[in-house]
Write an enzyme that holds these catalytic residues in place. Structure first.
Site, mmCIF file in Angstrom:
data_model
loop_
_atom_site.group_PDB
_atom_site.id
_atom_site.type_symbol
_atom_site.label_atom_id
_atom_site.label_comp_id
_atom_site.label_asym_id
_atom_site.label_seq_id
_atom_site.Cartn_x
_atom_site.Cartn_y
_atom_site.Cartn_z
ATOM 1 N N ASN A 1 0.905 -1.273 0.042
ATOM 2 C CA ASN A 1 -0.084 -0.067 0.095
ATOM 3 C C ASN A 1 0.924 1.307 0.033
ATOM 4 O O ASN A 1 1.984 1.258 0.652
ATOM 5 C CB ASN A 1 -0.928 0.063 1.178
ATOM 6 C CG ASN A 1 -1.736 1.266 1.321
ATOM 7 O OD1 ASN A 1 -2.643 1.623 0.203
ATOM 8 N ND2 ASN A 1 -1.669 1.784 2.517
ATOM 9 N N HIS B 1 0.932 5.265 1.149
ATOM 10 C CA HIS B 1 0.428 6.115 2.152
ATOM 11 C C HIS B 1 0.978 7.555 2.086
ATOM 12 O O HIS B 1 2.002 7.328 2.382
ATOM 13 C CB HIS B 1 0.507 5.669 3.672
ATOM 14 C CG HIS B 1 -0.474 6.440 4.588
ATOM 15 N ND1 HIS B 1 -1.862 6.477 4.965
ATOM 16 C CD2 HIS B 1 0.072 7.147 5.600
ATOM 17 C CE1 HIS B 1 -2.165 7.149 5.677
ATOM 18 N NE2 HIS B 1 -0.893 7.526 6.336
ATOM 19 N N SER C 1 4.967 6.801 2.156
ATOM 20 C CA SER C 1 5.594 5.617 2.416
ATOM 21 C C SER C 1 4.781 4.578 1.662
ATOM 22 O O SER C 1 3.625 4.333 1.497
ATOM 23 C CB SER C 1 5.403 5.408 3.961
ATOM 24 O OG SER C 1 5.757 6.371 4.779
ATOM 25 N N ASP D 1 -2.413 0.880 7.990
ATOM 26 C CA ASP D 1 -1.180 1.619 7.819
ATOM 27 C C ASP D 1 0.036 1.373 8.621
ATOM 28 O O ASP D 1 0.899 2.105 9.011
ATOM 29 C CB ASP D 1 -1.410 3.367 8.013
ATOM 30 C CG ASP D 1 -2.654 3.620 6.951
ATOM 31 O OD1 ASP D 1 -3.174 4.212 7.201
ATOM 32 O OD2 ASP D 1 -2.680 2.812 5.600
HETATM 33 C C1 GRF Z 1 -2.587 9.248 -3.099
HETATM 34 O O1 GRF Z 1 -2.122 10.288 -2.512
HETATM 35 C C2 GRF Z 1 -2.394 7.764 -2.189
HETATM 36 O O2 GRF Z 1 -1.206 8.080 -1.272
HETATM 37 C C3 GRF Z 1 -3.674 8.005 -1.302
HETATM 38 O O3 GRF Z 1 -4.788 8.074 -2.261
HETATM 39 C C4 GRF Z 1 -4.235 9.203 -3.201
HETATM 40 C C5 GRF Z 1 -4.525 8.479 -4.573
HETATM 41 O O4 GRF Z 1 -4.234 9.097 -5.622
HETATM 42 N N1 GRF Z 1 -3.807 6.649 -0.642
HETATM 43 P P1 GRF Z 1 -4.333 8.032 -6.997
HETATM 44 O O5 GRF Z 1 -5.914 7.681 -7.160
HETATM 45 O O6 GRF Z 1 -3.473 7.370 -7.300
HETATM 46 O O7 GRF Z 1 -4.221 9.465 -7.878
#
Ligand code: GRF
Length: 198
Positions: A108, A110, A137, A146
């Site tokens: 994942n 984050h 991260s 997370d």
């Molecule tokens: C990203 O900032 C990711 O870290 C978070 O959600 C956002 C998703 O953006 N979990 P995308 O859909 O990949 O443009």
């Protein structure tokens, strides 16, 4: 044999695009499925345009029945014969039962420097705390949200006058560099962390 990657999204899919674009040439993996819990997610059309199979399972009709939603998710992953899962802006919390079946095979991204700011609104919280640095991260997914082993981090400075939006706009391009770098190693069985600075 290339690893078969399923990418789970909920929104625009910019991280999905950066992952998919990176999996070419001698990369040890290939994207085989992009799946969303939102049938309107903008990332689905982007994946189709890249020639990647897509699927959408609307979570809303399931209400609190996470197991019911995950039963369909399991079928899609089996049909795609996925080896690894990349959560990329996937906003559904998965059950411990589902995660235990994919432990060590699910990543994942984050938008914070974990273990700081697990959960939502990470940039606003970093600003409120008066932090000097922010970032993102990539971690292995475990039952605690997370919280899994960190496989990579990218740092950016917090600048005077920053808002959550301006900070997010500075972190997102780093996400697009970090996630592909981590996946390239992870798909080759290498868990050596990646560290990037802007
Ligand atoms: C990203 O900032 C990711 O870290 C978070 O959600 C956002 C998703 O953006 N979990 P995308 O859909 O990949 O443009």
């Amino acid at each position: 044999m290339n690893k078969r990657i399923a990418i789970l999204i909920s929104g625009g899919g910019s991280n999905m695009v950066s992952l998919a674009e990176s999996m070419v040439g001698d990369h040890p993996a290939r994207p085989v499925l992009v799946l969303s819990n939102d049938t309107e997610a903008g990332g689905l059309a982007k994946a189709s345009a890249m020639g990647i199979a897509t699927a959408a399972i609307d979570h809303k009709p399931f209400g609190d029945d996470r197991a019911g939603f995950e039963a369909l998710l399991k079928t899609e992953l089996e049909n795609a014969d996925a080896d690894l899962i990349c959560l990329a802006g996937f906003m559904r919390i998965l059950t411990a039962e589902f995660i235990s079946r994919w432990e060590g095979r699910m990543l994942n991204i984050h938008p914070s420097l974990l273990p700081k700011y697990k959960g939502l609104n990470t940039h606003a919280r970093a600003l409120r705390a008066g932090d000097k640095m922010a970032g993102c991260s990539v971690h292995e997914v475990t039952a605690a949200l997370d919280d899994g082993p960190i496989l990579g981090q990218a740092q950016v400075p917090i600048l005077p006058g920053d808002t959550a939006d301006t900070l997010a706009a500075r972190v997102l391009p780093m996400e697009h560099r970090l996630y592909p770098a981590v996946l390239r190693r992870f798909a080759a069985g290498d868990r050596t962390p990646v560290y990037l600075k802007s």
